[in-house]
Design an enzyme around this catalytic site. Sequence first.
Site, PDB file in Angstrom:
ATOM      1  CB  SER A 136      -0.875  -0.010   1.265  1.00  0.00           C
ATOM      2  OG  SER A 136      -1.505   1.228   1.468  1.00  0.00           O
ATOM      3  CE1 TYR A 152      -3.628  -2.222   5.758  1.00  0.00           C
ATOM      4  CE2 TYR A 152      -2.935  -0.027   5.084  1.00  0.00           C
ATOM      5  CZ  TYR A 152      -3.460  -1.267   4.775  1.00  0.00           C
ATOM      6  OH  TYR A 152      -3.809  -1.554   3.479  1.00  0.00           O
TER       7      TYR A 152
END
Length: 186
Positions: A114, A127
Amino acid sequence: GFGAAIADRLHADGAAIVGLDVEPADGRHPLIAVDLADRQARQPAIDAAIRLLGGIDVLVNAAGVFREGSIVDSEPSDWTALWAVDLEAPIDLMRLVAPAMTTQGFGRIVNITSIHATLGQPGCLAYDVAKAGLEAVYSTASGSWRWRGSRTRRVRRGRCRWPRLPCCRRDAAGRGLPPARAEAVL
């Protein structure tokens, strides 16, 4: 989610698909129910997938979970629970498929990372760290497997409007977007 969309596309292109997921199957593709946070469950799941497919040519690591939390309002248990699925499981699955790919002299591994790997967001500590770690895994693994006929790739998702991620909800609200526009795109 992203994994289902990837499976749909690969299947449309003619690939045989077996998914690993903690959630029940929707019937589109064969699924092995497994909690990837459980280290002991990973090997049997990979073994079952290889039996169902008759081998393994491609592994796509797309599983992920999210827990909101910053450095000041989260605990190590929050981080490790997320890292078990978003970082440790992909590394372990790569390790578990390596013997089959090495034996057959071919294999492809794709890790879905990501933009969070390089652009941390408030409230997304664990995350962000997991995605940065997965980027490092890509760099290390791509060099060590190249001579064995296998390759690793990463796909870094850009910004998306995914209402399950608090940072995406804040971003959409900050730009005056109605909640209906805060949707995932692949």
